[in-house]
Design a protein around this motif. Sequence first.
Motif, short mmCIF file in Angstrom:
data_model
loop_
_atom_site.label_atom_id
_atom_site.label_comp_id
_atom_site.label_asym_id
_atom_site.label_seq_id
_atom_site.Cartn_x
_atom_site.Cartn_y
_atom_site.Cartn_z
N LEU A 255 0.85 -1.19 0.00
CA LEU A 255 0.00 0.00 0.00
C LEU A 255 0.88 1.24 0.00
CD1 LEU A 255 -2.60 1.62 0.29
CD2 LEU A 255 -2.56 1.13 2.75
N SER A 256 0.82 1.98 -1.08
CA SER A 256 1.59 3.22 -1.24
C SER A 256 0.72 4.40 -0.84
CB SER A 256 2.04 3.34 -2.70
OG SER A 256 2.40 4.67 -3.02
N ILE A 257 1.22 5.21 0.10
CA ILE A 257 0.46 6.37 0.58
C ILE A 257 1.30 7.63 0.39
CG2 ILE A 257 -0.78 7.40 2.50
CD1 ILE A 257 -0.98 4.65 3.77
N GLY A 258 0.82 8.52 -0.45
CA GLY A 258 1.52 9.78 -0.66
C GLY A 258 2.84 9.64 -1.38
N ILE A 259 2.96 8.62 -2.22
CA ILE A 259 4.18 8.38 -3.01
C ILE A 259 3.84 8.60 -4.48
CG2 ILE A 259 5.90 6.68 -3.71
CD1 ILE A 259 5.61 5.38 -0.98
N SER A 260 4.63 9.40 -5.16
CA SER A 260 4.32 9.73 -6.56
C SER A 260 4.45 8.53 -7.48
CB SER A 260 5.22 10.87 -7.05
OG SER A 260 6.58 10.45 -7.04
N ASN A 279 -3.24 8.69 -3.45
CA ASN A 279 -2.53 9.91 -3.78
C ASN A 279 -3.57 10.94 -4.27
OD1 ASN A 279 -0.80 11.92 -5.24
ND2 ASN A 279 0.81 10.44 -4.73
N LYS A 280 -3.38 12.18 -3.90
CA LYS A 280 -4.37 13.20 -4.31
C LYS A 280 -4.17 13.67 -5.74
CE LYS A 280 -1.87 17.22 -2.46
NZ LYS A 280 -1.95 18.34 -1.47
N ASP A 281 -3.01 13.34 -6.34
CA ASP A 281 -2.73 13.74 -7.72
C ASP A 281 -3.16 12.62 -8.66
OD1 ASP A 281 -1.80 14.61 -10.14
OD2 ASP A 281 0.33 14.60 -9.58
N LYS A 282 -4.22 12.85 -9.42
CA LYS A 282 -4.73 11.81 -10.30
C LYS A 282 -3.76 11.47 -11.43
CE LYS A 282 -7.30 14.96 -13.37
NZ LYS A 282 -8.63 15.27 -13.92
N ASN A 283 -2.80 12.35 -11.69
CA ASN A 283 -1.81 12.11 -12.73
C ASN A 283 -0.50 11.53 -12.20
OD1 ASN A 283 -3.45 13.20 -14.88
ND2 ASN A 283 -2.99 15.26 -14.07
#
Length: 311
Positions: A255-260, A279-283
């Motif tokens: 589980l990756s949390i806040g990792i680009s 991640n909050k960045d959908k891209n």
Amino acid sequence: MTVKKVWIITDDQNTIGELCGGGRKLGEHVTAVLFGDQAVADEAAYLGADQVYLFEQNGNAMIEANSQPIVELLREEKPNLVMVYSSTRGKLLAGKIASQLGTSTLSNISEFAAEDGSIVVKHMVYGGAAIRTEKALSETVIATTGTGVFEAMPKDESRQVNVIKLEAKAEQSGIRVLETRPKQGEVVNLSAAKRVVGVGRGFASKDDIKMAEELASLVGAEMACSRPIAEGEKWMSKERYIGVSGVVLKPDIYLSIGISGQIQHMVGVNQAKTLVAINKDKNAPVFKQVDIGLVADIYKVLPQIIEKLKA
């Protein structure tokens, strides 16, 4: 398909099981070269070694100083493959052995196979952007490898093997140990974890990581991180850093949390059975590789997930 003889060399007792498991997968007969006491030799026997050469070390010994007697054994026994654990000293030892045998070292191998009596390996190149496949041509192949490449076999404490004890003799290299100090850090074996939670720079402060730690505790997972967290911010120890120059994992779930999700990090987890990312960045690049992705603010969604798990 297997080769006849595989040797493993390691200075870390925690890696004996994985390397012996790899030896059994690739070879008909597995020999372990170890450094320490009888308990280390017994561990190798229980985990699949057929024979053990044991260098009884004192506290100031440097394992790379034993390259010459190891080379003499290799010339006599002629194994097809020698896998050396890629610790700092292990890499030095592998290089010295290869040089004395007139060959080169295959470094940081992530996959081994035996094909038509030859060893075929894969390892990352260009900072993890590509995988190179190579067929080794030397009579005895010397390769370094880390944790997470093989799985340990079940321990069988009824196994007894031939243990040959060797006296460690320092070479006239002009180097001697003057002092040893404990390394600052943690003792953690991420490669053995079945569930792993990884955190990245999506967390604004060290204290905020406690949310991820609570989540990991609830699901029985080990904590890990991206390189900036360990080497940049120093919020977590380097032993928990995953990536091309860190730890490579094979968990059931990551589980990756806040990792680009840059390639240098993802090569450390792309062998996980299930990849999940928040991640909050959908891209974010991470979403191109995961099985399950959640586009959300971790500060809003993590408390909700933790609350649901507690319920």
